[in-house]
Design an enzyme around this catalytic site. Structure first.
Site, short mmCIF file in Angstrom:
data_model
loop_
_atom_site.label_atom_id
_atom_site.label_comp_id
_atom_site.label_asym_id
_atom_site.label_seq_id
_atom_site.Cartn_x
_atom_site.Cartn_y
_atom_site.Cartn_z
N CYS A 175 -12.87 -28.70 5.38
CA CYS A 175 -11.36 -27.92 5.13
C CYS A 175 -10.36 -28.80 4.62
O CYS A 175 -9.97 -29.83 5.34
CB CYS A 175 -11.03 -27.04 6.33
SG CYS A 175 -9.85 -25.93 5.86
N HIS B 233 -5.73 -22.05 9.09
CA HIS B 233 -7.06 -22.34 8.91
C HIS B 233 -7.98 -21.17 8.18
O HIS B 233 -8.61 -21.30 7.36
CB HIS B 233 -7.75 -22.88 10.23
CG HIS B 233 -9.32 -23.16 9.72
ND1 HIS B 233 -9.64 -24.07 8.81
CD2 HIS B 233 -10.54 -22.48 10.22
CE1 HIS B 233 -11.27 -23.94 8.84
NE2 HIS B 233 -11.53 -22.90 9.58
N ASP C 223 -7.91 -7.91 0.17
CA ASP C 223 -7.06 -7.95 1.27
C ASP C 223 -7.52 -7.62 2.65
O ASP C 223 -8.48 -6.66 2.59
CB ASP C 223 -5.65 -7.24 0.94
CG ASP C 223 -5.90 -5.80 1.55
OD1 ASP C 223 -6.30 -4.91 1.17
OD2 ASP C 223 -5.48 -5.66 2.76
N ASP D 252 0.92 -1.09 -0.02
CA ASP D 252 -0.01 0.11 0.03
C ASP D 252 0.84 1.25 -0.02
O ASP D 252 2.14 1.29 0.11
CB ASP D 252 -1.07 -0.12 1.24
CG ASP D 252 -0.13 -0.06 2.56
OD1 ASP D 252 1.02 0.04 2.62
OD2 ASP D 252 -0.99 -0.23 3.63
N CYS E 135 -7.14 -27.72 5.03
CA CYS E 135 -5.83 -27.14 5.51
C CYS E 135 -5.04 -28.03 6.38
O CYS E 135 -5.58 -29.08 6.92
CB CYS E 135 -6.22 -25.91 6.24
SG CYS E 135 -6.78 -25.85 7.93
N CYS F 180 -6.91 -28.41 9.89
CA CYS F 180 -8.05 -29.35 9.92
C CYS F 180 -7.57 -30.71 9.42
O CYS F 180 -8.49 -31.89 9.86
CB CYS F 180 -9.00 -28.84 8.85
SG CYS F 180 -9.68 -27.25 9.77
#
Lengths: 375, 375
Positions: free
Chosen positions: A300, A331, A262, A90, A302, A305
């Site tokens: 999930c 996660h 974002d 930014d 990930c 998980c």
């Protein structure tokens, strides 16, 4: 360089590919935030594992610490933090306005006090570009002034200043491997937003950001503002909705043609022990989970998980073990990146518009707090 | 079950294989400490990456939080923390004596106050075994009393109590898949240590631990005590030097025939920003490293050293980013595990005894603080 190819379109919603020096970004995309050249508690390997493709870092923070010249001398931000995929910085404007107690804005720039040590600093459009060139992200932002959306008179002043600063940023820019995005401002005033969208679009930057939203306005105001702005932006440029947002904001933004998002929400929730889950946002510290042998989210994919039970994560939180934050960040970020993957699949098969109510209903659940959440 | 095969021997030093239900341990081995069912800041994947083979967890801590019955109901410690290689739990005795303000020892057991909430609890040999059976580690410890090494009268009382408690632990034990180690005590008094070594050896446990060292005695006292004890222990059982230690202690321990070590030093140093390095122990927060583009240790094969510069790690520390602790823990633990790998290679080729001075000289550097260390 910086070509944006729209690969699928459903009404206003689109999917595309934005090419950068560090690889192609497939949009719509959600960028995890790595404020201080690190997505909090995660290694770059974790980010690759969750299929992150774009990481945002903050100009204001890196300028103050460790310093943009140091980052440049260490080979730039990609090498410094070892993230070799696309990055975005930014302009520093938003943090100057939100983090510094003491700041003095004039037409030339902003003088402000560091939130770290109280030292005085000055950002101008030229300085912001010089810092961002030292950092070396693939996508950089024009220096802008984010106004209180409910103050129309100030929003007008800030918008004109943002326009003049955008022109100065374009003139100041020297690197050709960075895509500088102009930023549309104008608060929640449709006339100002229309003027700003037209002005920024005319600058012909390789992408356009929409600033000044998700800063205190209502959801209806955000949507109305997007409806005004998006109509006026070129189809062949990616559109970035800065600092947004929640899953619902993302679903609604994609429906209006936004390509890049974002937000710190997934990692911030992780630090506060909250997890996105099918039954709603969960406070994993709750005693409900003490003997829960299920993962946070059965659906999930990930690492967290696939590997750990809710009972174990709750134990880590209660025992004040930092691994809890790492596992929850993995996660929560993966949950949003999976949302984006699902959204792109729906856009590709032409079903996104018809899926919005179902997606909103699934995720509105996560705006509220789920069972066990007593934050 | 629990066979220990000596595969190489140089004078008193040996290398071997200890078989457990969760795989073979190749000794000499260093165990990272996962006090609360987590090696602080690391995932089990990180531990696999650094080639950890044995992880220690603390009975006292897990009994208090989350509770050993909960861990049992969640499938035991291996499943709970997702570490599927060998694990070891201590008896809880050491923490009861060191962490609890208020404790009352009698011949039957110890009544103590939780350091977390002040609640009262009681450990007996039978209770310690019951907890460790609930936790389910592969190697478990007899309940012992660790005395002040400089108090010979107290050391004698504590030693006899430790012997009686070891017998009670053996009688209380019901699981056949856990190797219960007896613990030799006796402070730094050679007569007591001789008596204790003989007594514990006669219990014929599948391994023997040496307690009450590295608790305030001098290095010379530690070495003299080991010299007395090791002569009296059977060759065909692994010997575990509890809570030891520094790289120098490990090198000296291996030279005296120790097979198993554990210590919080690598992860504790990481939390204090210290790193093992060829030039000595480094305080990575020091300004010296602000623009240092080298890894912590050019010769190290860990993820941290393969990936990040000293400059980046220093930035994370200064910016208070938790990733610093993760990256330093990976490096410091890998440094000790690499030391063990090197030691095993030297034992295998018969050169260990002759390498001790070189190893001590290399690592004594890390007892002192290296350049840039101002802790």
């Amino acid at each position: 360089m910086f070509e944006f190819t729209v690969t699928a379109k459903n009404s206003r919603t689109r999917s595309g590919i934005f090419s950068t020096m560090h690889g192609d970004l497939v949009t719509p995309v959600f960028a995890p935030v790595g404020t201080q050249a690190t997505v909090k508690t995660l290694t770059p390997e974790h980010l690759k594992d969750i299929n992150a493709s774009l990481v945002l870092s903050n100009t204001y923070h890196l300028y103050l610490r460790p310093g943009d010249e140091l980052v440049r001398d260490m080979g730039g931000l990609h090498k410094f933090m070892q993230w070799h995929k696309p990055m975005l910085t930014d302009s520093g404007g938003f943090q100057v306005f939100s983090l510094s107690d003491t700041r003095k804005i004039d037409d030339d720039g902003v003088t402000f006090k560091s939130h770290i040590d109280g030292s005085m600093h000055r950002f101008t459009p030229e300085k912001s570009i010089a810092i961002q060139e030292n950092l070396g992200a693939d996508i950089i932002m024009a220096f802008d002034e984010c106004s209180d959306p409910n103050d129309s008179a100030y929003s007008e002043i800030a918008m004109y200043r943002t326009h003049r600063w955008a022109e100065r940023c374009l003139r100041a820019k020297t690197r050709r491997d960075q895509a500088l995005f102009g930023i549309v401002q104008g608060g929640v005033n449709p006339t100002l937003r229309e003027e700003s969208a037209k002005f920024i679009a005319a600058l012909d930057t390789p992408g356009i950001a929409i600033g000044g939203l998700s800063v205190g306005e209502t959801k209806e105001e955000m949507h109305a503002t997007l409806d005004v702005v998006m109509l006026l932006l070129p189809e062949d440029k990616p559109r970035y909705l800065m600092g947004v947002g929640t899953p619902e904001d993302i679903i609604n933004g994609v429906a209006r043609g936004i390509d890049i998002f974002d937000c710190v929400l997934p990692t911030r929730l992780a630090r506060h022990h909250s997890a996105f889950a099918p039954e709603g946002r969960l406070n994993m510290m709750n005693a409900t989970f003490a003997r829960d042998e299920h993962p946070i989210d059965e659906t999930c994919d990930c690492y967290t998980c696939r590997t750990f039970t809710r009972a174990y994560i709750r134990h880590l939180i209660i025992a004040k073990e930092l691994l809890a934050g790492t596992l929850l960040s993995i996660h929560n970020l993966r949950a949003l990146i999976r949302l984006m993957e699902g959204i792109r699949a729906y856009i590709a098969d032409g079903s996104y518009e018809s899926r919005v109510p179902e997606l909103l209903s699934k995720w509105s659940n996560n705006a509220k707090r789920g069972m066990g959440n007593r934050e």
